[in-house]
Write an enzyme that holds these catalytic residues in place. Structure first.
Site, PDB file in Angstrom:
ATOM      1  N   PRO A  43       9.968  18.366  59.872  1.00  0.00           N
ATOM      2  CA  PRO A  43      10.412  16.525  59.671  1.00  0.00           C
ATOM      3  C   PRO A  43      11.677  17.305  59.764  1.00  0.00           C
ATOM      4  O   PRO A  43      12.471  17.443  59.610  1.00  0.00           O
ATOM      5  CB  PRO A  43       9.413  16.385  58.219  1.00  0.00           C
ATOM      6  CG  PRO A  43       9.350  17.285  57.282  1.00  0.00           C
ATOM      7  CD  PRO A  43       9.748  18.804  58.201  1.00  0.00           C
ATOM      8  N   TRP A  44      11.725  15.407  59.522  1.00  0.00           N
ATOM      9  CA  TRP A  44      13.369  14.625  59.887  1.00  0.00           C
ATOM     10  C   TRP A  44      13.825  14.479  58.846  1.00  0.00           C
ATOM     11  O   TRP A  44      15.629  14.355  58.517  1.00  0.00           O
ATOM     12  CB  TRP A  44      13.699  13.815  61.105  1.00  0.00           C
ATOM     13  CG  TRP A  44      13.079  12.698  60.768  1.00  0.00           C
ATOM     14  CD1 TRP A  44      11.925  12.672  61.668  1.00  0.00           C
ATOM     15  CD2 TRP A  44      12.175  12.119  59.793  1.00  0.00           C
ATOM     16  NE1 TRP A  44      10.786  11.400  60.804  1.00  0.00           N
ATOM     17  CE2 TRP A  44      11.500  11.121  59.687  1.00  0.00           C
ATOM     18  CE3 TRP A  44      13.346  11.288  58.931  1.00  0.00           C
ATOM     19  CZ2 TRP A  44      11.312   9.739  59.110  1.00  0.00           C
ATOM     20  CZ3 TRP A  44      12.853  10.116  57.522  1.00  0.00           C
ATOM     21  CH2 TRP A  44      12.283   9.773  58.302  1.00  0.00           C
ATOM     22  N   LYS A  96       9.734  24.896  65.035  1.00  0.00           N
ATOM     23  CA  LYS A  96      10.687  24.165  65.278  1.00  0.00           C
ATOM     24  C   LYS A  96      10.760  22.949  65.128  1.00  0.00           C
ATOM     25  O   LYS A  96       9.698  22.475  63.642  1.00  0.00           O
ATOM     26  CB  LYS A  96       9.423  23.495  66.216  1.00  0.00           C
ATOM     27  CG  LYS A  96       9.681  22.621  67.565  1.00  0.00           C
ATOM     28  CD  LYS A  96       8.296  21.310  67.758  1.00  0.00           C
ATOM     29  CE  LYS A  96       8.287  20.135  66.959  1.00  0.00           C
ATOM     30  NZ  LYS A  96       9.789  19.073  66.958  1.00  0.00           N
ATOM     31  N   PRO A  97      12.028  22.553  64.862  1.00  0.00           N
ATOM     32  CA  PRO A  97      12.755  21.739  63.943  1.00  0.00           C
ATOM     33  C   PRO A  97      12.213  19.807  64.819  1.00  0.00           C
ATOM     34  O   PRO A  97      11.927  20.015  66.065  1.00  0.00           O
ATOM     35  CB  PRO A  97      14.180  21.772  64.069  1.00  0.00           C
ATOM     36  CG  PRO A  97      14.465  21.835  65.260  1.00  0.00           C
ATOM     37  CD  PRO A  97      13.262  23.695  65.577  1.00  0.00           C
ATOM     38  N   ALA A 145      -0.811  11.288  59.192  1.00  0.00           N
ATOM     39  CA  ALA A 145      -0.585  11.486  60.906  1.00  0.00           C
ATOM     40  C   ALA A 145      -0.712  12.584  61.570  1.00  0.00           C
ATOM     41  O   ALA A 145      -1.737  13.004  62.581  1.00  0.00           O
ATOM     42  CB  ALA A 145      -0.703  10.004  61.581  1.00  0.00           C
ATOM     43  N   THR A 146       0.251  13.496  61.486  1.00  0.00           N
ATOM     44  CA  THR A 146       0.279  14.559  62.771  1.00  0.00           C
ATOM     45  C   THR A 146      -0.625  15.708  61.894  1.00  0.00           C
ATOM     46  O   THR A 146      -1.074  16.625  63.096  1.00  0.00           O
ATOM     47  CB  THR A 146       1.586  15.102  62.751  1.00  0.00           C
ATOM     48  OG1 THR A 146       2.012  13.604  63.288  1.00  0.00           O
ATOM     49  CG2 THR A 146       1.673  16.234  63.828  1.00  0.00           C
ATOM     50  N   GLU A 181       1.943  19.817  53.928  1.00  0.00           N
ATOM     51  CA  GLU A 181       2.879  19.296  53.453  1.00  0.00           C
ATOM     52  C   GLU A 181       2.746  18.300  53.668  1.00  0.00           C
ATOM     53  O   GLU A 181       4.138  18.377  54.919  1.00  0.00           O
ATOM     54  CB  GLU A 181       3.861  20.675  52.817  1.00  0.00           C
ATOM     55  CG  GLU A 181       4.008  21.737  52.395  1.00  0.00           C
ATOM     56  CD  GLU A 181       3.057  21.552  50.994  1.00  0.00           C
ATOM     57  OE1 GLU A 181       2.759  20.831  50.740  1.00  0.00           O
ATOM     58  OE2 GLU A 181       3.173  22.974  51.142  1.00  0.00           O
ATOM     59  N   CYS A 222       9.165  12.428  50.983  1.00  0.00           N
ATOM     60  CA  CYS A 222       7.320  12.255  50.578  1.00  0.00           C
ATOM     61  C   CYS A 222       6.888  12.405  49.219  1.00  0.00           C
ATOM     62  O   CYS A 222       6.572  12.091  49.032  1.00  0.00           O
ATOM     63  CB  CYS A 222       6.862  14.030  51.115  1.00  0.00           C
ATOM     64  SG  CYS A 222       7.772  15.556  50.140  1.00  0.00           S
ATOM     65  N   GLU A 270       2.762   4.758  53.568  1.00  0.00           N
ATOM     66  CA  GLU A 270       3.961   5.476  53.242  1.00  0.00           C
ATOM     67  C   GLU A 270       4.634   4.383  53.889  1.00  0.00           C
ATOM     68  O   GLU A 270       5.023   4.490  55.038  1.00  0.00           O
ATOM     69  CB  GLU A 270       3.677   6.750  53.576  1.00  0.00           C
ATOM     70  CG  GLU A 270       4.324   7.380  53.204  1.00  0.00           C
ATOM     71  CD  GLU A 270       4.489   8.998  53.918  1.00  0.00           C
ATOM     72  OE1 GLU A 270       4.266   9.537  55.212  1.00  0.00           O
ATOM     73  OE2 GLU A 270       4.986   9.992  53.384  1.00  0.00           O
TER      74      GLU A 270
HETATM   75  P1  NAP Z   1       5.499  13.716  61.827  1.00  0.00           P
HETATM   76  O1  NAP Z   1       6.219  12.354  62.575  1.00  0.00           O
HETATM   77  O2  NAP Z   1       4.508  13.759  61.798  1.00  0.00           O
HETATM   78  O3  NAP Z   1       6.886  14.890  62.510  1.00  0.00           O
HETATM   79  C1  NAP Z   1       6.339  16.174  62.189  1.00  0.00           C
HETATM   80  C2  NAP Z   1       7.022  17.688  63.070  1.00  0.00           C
HETATM   81  O4  NAP Z   1       6.056  17.251  63.459  1.00  0.00           O
HETATM   82  C3  NAP Z   1       8.100  17.249  63.913  1.00  0.00           C
HETATM   83  O5  NAP Z   1       8.823  18.353  64.046  1.00  0.00           O
HETATM   84  C4  NAP Z   1       7.135  16.770  65.439  1.00  0.00           C
HETATM   85  O6  NAP Z   1       8.011  16.831  66.586  1.00  0.00           O
HETATM   86  C5  NAP Z   1       6.222  17.647  64.777  1.00  0.00           C
HETATM   87  N1  NAP Z   1       4.864  17.170  65.968  1.00  0.00           N
HETATM   88  C6  NAP Z   1       4.418  15.780  66.013  1.00  0.00           C
HETATM   89  N2  NAP Z   1       3.213  15.852  66.701  1.00  0.00           N
HETATM   90  C7  NAP Z   1       3.263  17.343  67.009  1.00  0.00           C
HETATM   91  C8  NAP Z   1       1.855  17.630  67.061  1.00  0.00           C
HETATM   92  N3  NAP Z   1       0.481  16.973  68.097  1.00  0.00           N
HETATM   93  N4  NAP Z   1       1.858  18.803  66.937  1.00  0.00           N
HETATM   94  C9  NAP Z   1       2.359  20.451  66.712  1.00  0.00           C
HETATM   95  N5  NAP Z   1       3.440  19.261  66.084  1.00  0.00           N
HETATM   96  C10 NAP Z   1       3.492  17.737  66.124  1.00  0.00           C
HETATM   97  O7  NAP Z   1       6.748  13.848  60.683  1.00  0.00           O
HETATM   98  P2  NAP Z   1       8.557  13.534  60.354  1.00  0.00           P
HETATM   99  O8  NAP Z   1       8.047  11.788  60.407  1.00  0.00           O
HETATM  100  O9  NAP Z   1       9.153  13.863  61.093  1.00  0.00           O
HETATM  101  O10 NAP Z   1       8.274  13.445  59.052  1.00  0.00           O
HETATM  102  C11 NAP Z   1       8.504  12.083  57.337  1.00  0.00           C
HETATM  103  C12 NAP Z   1       6.321  12.408  57.044  1.00  0.00           C
HETATM  104  O11 NAP Z   1       7.042  13.998  56.807  1.00  0.00           O
HETATM  105  C13 NAP Z   1       6.742  11.677  55.988  1.00  0.00           C
HETATM  106  O12 NAP Z   1       5.105  11.148  56.017  1.00  0.00           O
HETATM  107  C14 NAP Z   1       6.910  12.285  54.440  1.00  0.00           C
HETATM  108  O13 NAP Z   1       5.971  12.219  53.430  1.00  0.00           O
HETATM  109  C15 NAP Z   1       6.339  13.964  55.533  1.00  0.00           C
HETATM  110  N6  NAP Z   1       6.775  14.838  54.392  1.00  0.00           N
HETATM  111  C16 NAP Z   1       6.344  15.720  53.625  1.00  0.00           C
HETATM  112  C17 NAP Z   1       6.856  16.359  53.003  1.00  0.00           C
HETATM  113  C18 NAP Z   1       6.250  17.514  51.792  1.00  0.00           C
HETATM  114  O14 NAP Z   1       6.270  18.249  51.345  1.00  0.00           O
HETATM  115  N7  NAP Z   1       4.497  16.707  51.714  1.00  0.00           N
HETATM  116  C19 NAP Z   1       7.999  16.821  52.563  1.00  0.00           C
HETATM  117  C20 NAP Z   1       8.938  16.734  53.797  1.00  0.00           C
HETATM  118  C21 NAP Z   1       8.412  15.392  54.986  1.00  0.00           C
HETATM  119  P3  NAP Z   1       8.106  16.484  67.953  1.00  0.00           P
HETATM  120  O15 NAP Z   1       7.724  14.513  67.160  1.00  0.00           O
HETATM  121  O16 NAP Z   1       8.832  16.878  69.277  1.00  0.00           O
HETATM  122  O17 NAP Z   1       6.622  16.716  68.171  1.00  0.00           O
END
Ligand code: NAP
Length: 498
Positions: free
Chosen positions: A150-151, A175-176, A231-232, A250, A284, A383
């Site tokens: 994630p970012w 993949k970042p 969701a992802t 995670e 998170c 969230e």
């Molecule tokens: P996100 O929208 O779910 O995206 C995360 C990653 O998944 C990105 O690299 C995204 O890249 C990729 N992605 C999106 N759709 C996908 C698909 N269909 N298949 C495979 N990969 C896909 O999350 P975010 O907004 O970047 O990050 C915030 C979230 O991360 C929050 O919900 C936070 O709680 C969670 N988080 C959890 C932890 C933990 O330790 N549990 C730690 C940090 C963050 P693309 O958009 O290019 O696809």
């Protein structure tokens, strides 16, 4: 010049030279052009990782050697600290002080931890458990692992995945997130310089879910280690299901912080403010729901409000800045929607509540405290991922535990109390992968970090993470030498007494 893809130990242009722009969320200006990988590019990266795995160039190295090269990698990251901190801060809007004093040293420590434990793959002792066979465990690498990050902590979480995946002998395609690929890309050449063979770590960038999706469905990728939203995570689970692919998820969180009447109130207010505002609330494990005993409501809220009001928003590169912007206009608008909706439903805005900017630029949001909210409202259940804390009262420990557990998530929680006995009971009854007592946020490389419920499964950090990136085989060898075993009759023949 645009940043390219890191595949097979070298930079490669994306097919058709497609790129996209990475923005600085503090200034809304372009930072860099980054490759937008095509399916052919992703295929190349997977092929490279698979070839490297099959050749044994990494998995067959003596453990002392694998460990040494990971240690070299950690040293090189340390040597490039300044560059990494700079770009991490610019691309993610993270404060330089957070990246300098927390993210980067923790990421390096984590890599060093996995460099050392890579030499100690543990399991049950070899033994003759049933008398007639010797059993032993083989703990082997899985193969090609995809890391999707994630970012919010691009560098830290990238290294949380690289460490255990490579320590266990796997190869990787990483993949970042599209918003924050720059520091992950810096890691490619450093891994090569450290002696990690070509193809063992490949880095592909892209957007709109397509690269991640391809990694999830490709049969050559044996495991997906994903950190991101729930969701992802659900989409990934569904897409991985046809191949029953191993997942390490995670996901999101909605951490409660419970303040008992016997708590040190100023410590709780300070600790929960830090827990809520870390990384502008885009964490998170961030404290998002404070449940406060009615007897200490007033002093707690007063102390907390002071902390929130004193928070310094500003340029992330200034060491005096406490919180930077949110990652994007989209994220800022989402946070605003949650706050506006809560206020429209009757919540009281104690501080903040509005999007803001610095010199008319940046996706900033004021540190926000909301009271008079109901447990079933979206701002309490979902969230928000911004500097927003809801504060709610409780009367009994049972009520506090029920309210704290009453969300879909189960990542992190904290309880603030001077009673050891109460802390012990809370630690047992809170349904979260992490329970802090009189603190909120700290993690350590030696202990696991992972969720329950809809926060996912699998562990980051610790030997648990190393194990998550291996497959376990039980090998059982006959030691009797007999052609006919005394149990064969259970299939062919008569029982002894018949
Ligand atoms: P996100 O929208 O779910 O995206 C995360 C990653 O998944 C990105 O690299 C995204 O890249 C990729 N992605 C999106 N759709 C996908 C698909 N269909 N298949 C495979 N990969 C896909 O999350 P975010 O907004 O970047 O990050 C915030 C979230 O991360 C929050 O919900 C936070 O709680 C969670 N988080 C959890 C932890 C933990 O330790 N549990 C730690 C940090 C963050 P693309 O958009 O290019 O696809």
């Amino acid at each position: 010049m645009a940043k390219e893809l890191w595949i097979s130990g070298q930079w490669m242009e994306a097919e058709g030279q497609h790129h996209y722009t990475v923005l600085n969320p503090a200034t809304e200006t372009a930072l860099e052009e980054v490759a937008d990988a095509s399916p052919t590019d992703v295929d190349r990266a997977i092929h490279s990782a698979e070839e490297a795995f099959r050749s044994g160039v990494w998995s067959a190295l003596p453990l002392s050697e694998r460990s040494q090269r990971l240690e070299n990698f950690a040293k090189l990251i340390l040597q490039h600290s300044e560059e990494l901190v700079h770009w991490e801060s610019l691309q993610a809007g993270k404060t330089k002080k957070l990246v300098t004093y927390s993210d980067l040293p923790f990421a390096i420590d984590n890599l060093r931890f996995f460099a050392s434990v890579s030499r100690v793959l543990e399991g049950a002792a070899t033994g003759e458990y049933n008398g007639a066979h010797t059993s032993w465990i083989r703990r082997q690498p899985i193969g090609v692992v995809a890391g999707i990050t994630p970012w919010n902590y691009p560098l830290l979480i990238g290294l949380w995945k690289i460490g255990p995946a490579l320590a266990a002998g796997n190869t990787m395609v990483l993949k970042p997130a599209p918003e924050t690929p720059l520091t992950t890309l810096i890691l490619g050449p450093l891994a090569k310089e450290a002696g990690i063979p070509d193809g063992v770590l490949n880095i592909v960038t892209g957007r709109d879910g397509s690269v991640g999706h391809q990694l999830v469905v490709d049969p050559r990728v044996r495991m997906i280690s994903f950190t991101g939203s729930t969701a992802t995570g659900r989409v990934i689970m569904a897409n991985a299901a046809p191949r029953v692919k191993r997942l390490h998820l995670e996901l999101g969180g909605k951490a409660p912080a419970i303040v008992r009447a016997d708590a040190n109130i100023s410590a709780a207010a300070r600790g929960i403010a830090v827990g809520a505002l870390v990384n502008t609330g885009q964490d998170c494990t961030a404290a998002t729901r404070a449940y406060v005993h009615r007897r200490v409501w007033e002093p707690f809220l007063t102390a907390l409000t002071e902390r929130f009001k004193a928070t310094r928003l500003g340029d992330p590169l200034e060491m005096s800045t406490d919180i930077g912007p949110l990652i994007s206009a989209k994220q800022r608008d989402k946070v605003q929607r949650y706050v506006d909706e809560a206020v429209a439903m009757g919540a009281t805005l104690v501080t903040g509540g509005h999007a803001t900017s610095i010199n008319d630029r940046g996706y900033y949001f004021e540190p926000t405290i909301l009271t008079n909210v109901q447990q079933n409202w979206p701002v309490v259940q979902e969230e928000v991922f911004g500097p927003v804390l809801v504060v709610m009262p409780f009367d009994t420990d049972e009520e506090a535990i029920t309210l704290a557990n009453d969300v879909a998530y189960g990542l992190a929680s904290s309880v603030w109390t001077e009673s050891f006995s109460a802390a012990t009971i809370f630690s047992k009854q809170l349904e979260f992968g992490e329970v802090w007592i009189n603190d909120h946020l700290p993690l350590t490389s030696e202990m696991p970090h992972g969720g329950v419920k809809q926060s996912g499964y699998g562990q980051d950090l610790s030997l648990d993470a190393l194990n998550d990136f291996t497959v376990v085989k039980h090998v059982m060898a006959d030691t009797s030498g007999a052609a006919e075993k005394d149990w064969h009759f259970t299939v062919l023949g008569d029982p002894p007494n018949d």
